[in-house]
Design a protein around this motif. Structure first.
Motif, PDB file in Angstrom:
ATOM      1  N   THR A  62      -8.886  -0.255  27.989  1.00  0.00           N
ATOM      2  CA  THR A  62     -10.245   0.272  27.777  1.00  0.00           C
ATOM      3  C   THR A  62     -11.159   0.125  28.989  1.00  0.00           C
ATOM      4  N   ARG A  63     -10.696  -0.503  30.058  1.00  0.00           N
ATOM      5  CA  ARG A  63     -11.555  -0.805  31.211  1.00  0.00           C
ATOM      6  C   ARG A  63     -12.389   0.385  31.700  1.00  0.00           C
ATOM      7  N   PRO A  64     -11.855   1.588  31.773  1.00  0.00           N
ATOM      8  CA  PRO A  64     -12.679   2.701  32.284  1.00  0.00           C
ATOM      9  C   PRO A  64     -13.836   3.083  31.360  1.00  0.00           C
ATOM     10  N   PHE A  65     -13.852   2.540  30.136  1.00  0.00           N
ATOM     11  CA  PHE A  65     -14.822   3.000  29.153  1.00  0.00           C
ATOM     12  C   PHE A  65     -15.806   1.908  28.717  1.00  0.00           C
ATOM     13  N   TRP A  66     -15.832   0.778  29.422  1.00  0.00           N
ATOM     14  CA  TRP A  66     -16.714  -0.326  29.039  1.00  0.00           C
ATOM     15  C   TRP A  66     -18.188   0.048  29.251  1.00  0.00           C
ATOM     16  N   LEU A  67     -19.027  -0.373  28.312  1.00  0.00           N
ATOM     17  CA  LEU A  67     -20.465  -0.318  28.530  1.00  0.00           C
ATOM     18  C   LEU A  67     -20.919  -1.505  29.356  1.00  0.00           C
ATOM     19  N   ASP A  68     -20.356  -2.672  29.052  1.00  0.00           N
ATOM     20  CA  ASP A  68     -20.602  -3.882  29.834  1.00  0.00           C
ATOM     21  C   ASP A  68     -19.365  -4.761  29.738  1.00  0.00           C
ATOM     22  N   ARG A  69     -19.446  -5.940  30.317  1.00  0.00           N
ATOM     23  CA  ARG A  69     -18.289  -6.822  30.350  1.00  0.00           C
ATOM     24  C   ARG A  69     -17.877  -7.227  28.939  1.00  0.00           C
ATOM     25  N   PRO A  70     -16.550  -7.391  28.662  1.00  0.00           N
ATOM     26  CA  PRO A  70     -16.096  -7.846  27.349  1.00  0.00           C
ATOM     27  C   PRO A  70     -16.666  -9.220  27.007  1.00  0.00           C
ATOM     28  N   ASN A  71     -16.898  -9.466  25.733  1.00  0.00           N
ATOM     29  CA  ASN A  71     -17.375 -10.752  25.239  1.00  0.00           C
ATOM     30  C   ASN A  71     -16.155 -11.631  24.999  1.00  0.00           C
ATOM     31  N   GLU A  72     -15.928 -12.573  25.898  1.00  0.00           N
ATOM     32  CA  GLU A  72     -14.718 -13.383  25.841  1.00  0.00           C
ATOM     33  C   GLU A  72     -14.723 -14.367  24.671  1.00  0.00           C
ATOM     34  N   LEU A 116       0.730   1.131  20.348  1.00  0.00           N
ATOM     35  CA  LEU A 116       0.215   2.174  19.472  1.00  0.00           C
ATOM     36  C   LEU A 116      -1.084   1.729  18.812  1.00  0.00           C
ATOM     37  N   ALA A 117      -1.133   0.476  18.351  1.00  0.00           N
ATOM     38  CA  ALA A 117      -2.341  -0.039  17.691  1.00  0.00           C
ATOM     39  C   ALA A 117      -3.544   0.018  18.611  1.00  0.00           C
ATOM     40  N   LEU A 118      -3.362  -0.348  19.874  1.00  0.00           N
ATOM     41  CA  LEU A 118      -4.486  -0.351  20.811  1.00  0.00           C
ATOM     42  C   LEU A 118      -4.972   1.068  21.100  1.00  0.00           C
ATOM     43  N   VAL A 119      -4.045   2.008  21.194  1.00  0.00           N
ATOM     44  CA  VAL A 119      -4.446   3.402  21.398  1.00  0.00           C
ATOM     45  C   VAL A 119      -5.212   3.908  20.173  1.00  0.00           C
ATOM     46  N   GLU A 120      -4.765   3.510  18.997  1.00  0.00           N
ATOM     47  CA  GLU A 120      -5.467   3.874  17.760  1.00  0.00           C
ATOM     48  C   GLU A 120      -6.888   3.302  17.756  1.00  0.00           C
ATOM     49  N   LEU A 121      -7.037   2.060  18.201  1.00  0.00           N
ATOM     50  CA  LEU A 121      -8.363   1.437  18.252  1.00  0.00           C
ATOM     51  C   LEU A 121      -9.290   2.187  19.197  1.00  0.00           C
ATOM     52  N   LEU A 122      -8.766   2.582  20.354  1.00  0.00           N
ATOM     53  CA  LEU A 122      -9.579   3.316  21.321  1.00  0.00           C
ATOM     54  C   LEU A 122     -10.069   4.637  20.718  1.00  0.00           C
ATOM     55  N   ARG A 123      -9.164   5.359  20.072  1.00  0.00           N
ATOM     56  CA  ARG A 123      -9.559   6.631  19.457  1.00  0.00           C
ATOM     57  C   ARG A 123     -10.604   6.414  18.355  1.00  0.00           C
ATOM     58  N   ALA A 124     -10.360   5.389  17.521  1.00  0.00           N
ATOM     59  CA  ALA A 124     -11.254   5.156  16.386  1.00  0.00           C
ATOM     60  C   ALA A 124     -12.636   4.689  16.813  1.00  0.00           C
ATOM     61  N   SER A 125     -12.750   4.131  18.017  1.00  0.00           N
ATOM     62  CA  SER A 125     -14.040   3.616  18.488  1.00  0.00           C
ATOM     63  C   SER A 125     -14.958   4.711  19.024  1.00  0.00           C
ATOM     64  N   CYS A 126     -14.432   5.918  19.173  1.00  0.00           N
ATOM     65  CA  CYS A 126     -15.208   6.990  19.799  1.00  0.00           C
ATOM     66  C   CYS A 126     -16.328   7.457  18.873  1.00  0.00           C
ATOM     67  N   GLY A 127     -17.550   7.143  19.231  1.00  0.00           N
ATOM     68  CA  GLY A 127     -18.710   7.523  18.445  1.00  0.00           C
ATOM     69  C   GLY A 127     -19.729   6.408  18.426  1.00  0.00           C
ATOM     70  N   ALA A 128     -20.996   6.763  18.310  1.00  0.00           N
ATOM     71  CA  ALA A 128     -22.059   5.757  18.308  1.00  0.00           C
ATOM     72  C   ALA A 128     -21.935   4.850  17.087  1.00  0.00           C
ATOM     73  N   LYS A 187     -18.826   2.579  26.177  1.00  0.00           N
ATOM     74  CA  LYS A 187     -19.990   3.258  26.745  1.00  0.00           C
ATOM     75  C   LYS A 187     -20.567   4.314  25.813  1.00  0.00           C
ATOM     76  N   TRP A 188     -19.798   4.760  24.835  1.00  0.00           N
ATOM     77  CA  TRP A 188     -20.324   5.711  23.854  1.00  0.00           C
ATOM     78  C   TRP A 188     -20.933   5.022  22.642  1.00  0.00           C
ATOM     79  N   GLY A 189     -20.901   3.654  22.613  1.00  0.00           N
ATOM     80  CA  GLY A 189     -21.584   2.910  21.569  1.00  0.00           C
ATOM     81  C   GLY A 189     -20.687   2.230  20.552  1.00  0.00           C
ATOM     82  N   GLY A 190     -19.412   2.567  20.530  1.00  0.00           N
ATOM     83  CA  GLY A 190     -18.492   1.922  19.604  1.00  0.00           C
ATOM     84  C   GLY A 190     -18.142   0.503  20.031  1.00  0.00           C
ATOM     85  N   LEU A 191     -17.674  -0.310  19.066  1.00  0.00           N
ATOM     86  CA  LEU A 191     -17.306  -1.703  19.340  1.00  0.00           C
ATOM     87  C   LEU A 191     -15.892  -1.946  18.832  1.00  0.00           C
ATOM     88  N   ILE A 192     -15.050  -2.528  19.690  1.00  0.00           N
ATOM     89  CA  ILE A 192     -13.698  -2.947  19.306  1.00  0.00           C
ATOM     90  C   ILE A 192     -13.681  -4.473  19.326  1.00  0.00           C
TER      91      ILE A 192
END
Length: 427
Positions: free
Chosen positions: A70-80, A32-44, A88-93
């Motif tokens: 989140t793989r389908p929505f990456w702007l670039d590779r995750p920072n390990e 649930l937390a991860l789904v919440e993070l994905l929703r909250a990240s939507c926006g520049a 890709k919409w500009g948000g950062l998790i």
């Protein structure tokens, strides 16, 4: 497609700015937390954080699952190294740890999840994360399983009474991920209060007072008779003053503590000699003078390094002693290389004293006076603010040692520990 179960969806649909979710184990809180993070990240330029008690826990619990979600929505590779993903919409998790919360200052946040908030210092929220949400009017989701009556309970009760907050509590069963049959099985292995805490999301404050809360003199104390020809189990705590051990027999899942050995200002060799003397007394009470005693030996893993005398480690002294007792003992060392956590060990003892199913499988002979005092008097230590900690109160030098010895026995016999299961045959 991302799916949430009914109870998770109830939290997800709540429009309150701040929410507190208290739920049993395996409810699906992290999903649930991860789904919440994905929703909250939507926006520049949206900034959202997942905060666990430590950064290592955050990575272990959520990093791989977050990347998969989140793989389908990456702007670039995750920072390990930074544990962050740019969408890709500009948000950062990003994933963060609360153990060094001062290092989290300075960032403005739109949303934050505090996972296992009961294991964090409350100042992480009040001094750092709450101010970080102020300028963006950000929201927060607190999630966790109860951990006694600490600040998670306070936050939950406050949320239930505050119009800007939402409060939710669900059992493990309501989460839909664990079957009723599995919970019945768990109830037979856990003590009643621990089961209520872990699976029914109950705030069990008493867990943080008396350590062995499942103990009852009326139910757990009885005359423990020697069973001729059955193996003996001996378990030690390698304290010096006093040095303590317990002598027991196991019958399936039932432990009977026959005797305690409590020696003032002693060492491991003295404990071995006293054990041999006690067993000689047993020989005259049903074992027979010519019988060879099967003896399984458990104890404190620190004995692999420490010495109660100057001649060798505690475990090497035990090995040498029984190597010279051929014909009288057939001894097997089963001391694990690592001790279980203090709370884990005490939970195991409580589960034997009385499981959530009401079964008592640990009995102590009334002559074991120091052990009985431990089971009644050992308590959790409190910090400077009066809050219970995860450490035992050792202000009385007589307390905790003989019950520690019992805990090593229970953990060694009933936990699947590779060294403890295999053991080392001595003679």
């Amino acid at each position: 497609m991302i799916r949430l179960r009914a109870a998770q969806m109830e939290v997800f649909r709540c429009e309150k700015r701040f929410r507190v979710l208290v739920a049993g184990r395996r409810f699906g809180k992290t999903h649930l937390a991860l789904v919440e993070l994905l929703r909250a990240s939507c926006g520049a330029d949206r900034m959202v954080w997942y905060v666990a008690p430590t950064a290592r826990q955050a990575k272990r619990i959520a990093w791989n699952r977050l990347k998969e979600l989140t793989r389908p929505f990456w702007l670039d590779r995750p920072n390990e190294s930074d544990l962050s993903i740019r969408m890709k919409w500009g948000g950062l998790i990003a994933l963060r740890g609360a153990d060094q919360y001062d290092a989290l200052r300075g960032s403005g946040l739109d949303f934050v999840v505090l996972d296992e908030y009961a294991s964090m210092r409350p100042e992480c929220w009040t001094e750092v994360l709450r101010p970080a949400l102020a300028d963006r009017r950000g929201g927060a989701l607190f999630i966790g399983t109860p951990y006694g009556g600490n600040h998670l309970q306070e936050r939950f009760e406050m949320a239930a009474a505050h119009p800007e907050w939402g409060a939710f509590r669900f059992t493990t069963l309501q989460g839909g991920n664990v079957s009723e049959e599995e919970l019945v099985s768990a109830a037979s292995e856990l003590d009643e209060r621990l089961f209520r805490q872990e699976f029914e999301a109950s705030f069990e404050g008493a867990t943080f007072g008396q350590a062995y809360h499942a103990f009852s003199r009326a139910e757990n104390v009885r005359r423990c008779e020697y069973r001729a020809g059955e193996p003996l189990v001996w378990s030690l705590d390698f304290n010096v003053h006093p040095m303590c051990s317990v002598l027991a027999q196991c019958d399936g899942n039932v432990i009977s503590v026959l005797e305690e050995i409590v020696l003032a200002d002693a060492n491991t060799l003295a404990a071995c000699e006293e054990l041999a003397r006690r067993v000689e007394a047993l020989r005259g009470r049903g074992f027979g003078s010519g019988a060879t005693i099967q003896l399984d030996i458990y104890g404190d893993a620190s004995g692999h390094q420490r010495r109660t005398s100057g001649t060798g480690t505690d475990w090497s002294l035990i090995r040498e002693f029984f190597d010279g007792m051929k014909g009288r003992f057939r001894a097997t060392l089963r001391g694990a290389k690592n001790n279980p956590g203090v709370r884990d060990r005490i939970n195991l003892v409580n589960a034997k004293l009385c499981s959530a199913a009401g079964e008592r499988r640990l009995f102590v002979d009334p002559q074991c006076r120091e052990l009985l005092r431990d089971l009644e008097r050992v308590r959790w230590k409190v910090d400077t603010t009066g809050r219970p900690t995860s450490e035992l109160d050792k202000s009385d030098r007589m307390r905790t040692h003989v019950s520690d010895a019992l805990g090593y026995l229970v953990a060694g016999v009933f936990e699947k520990r590779s060294v403890g299961e295999r053991g080392e045959r001595l003679v």
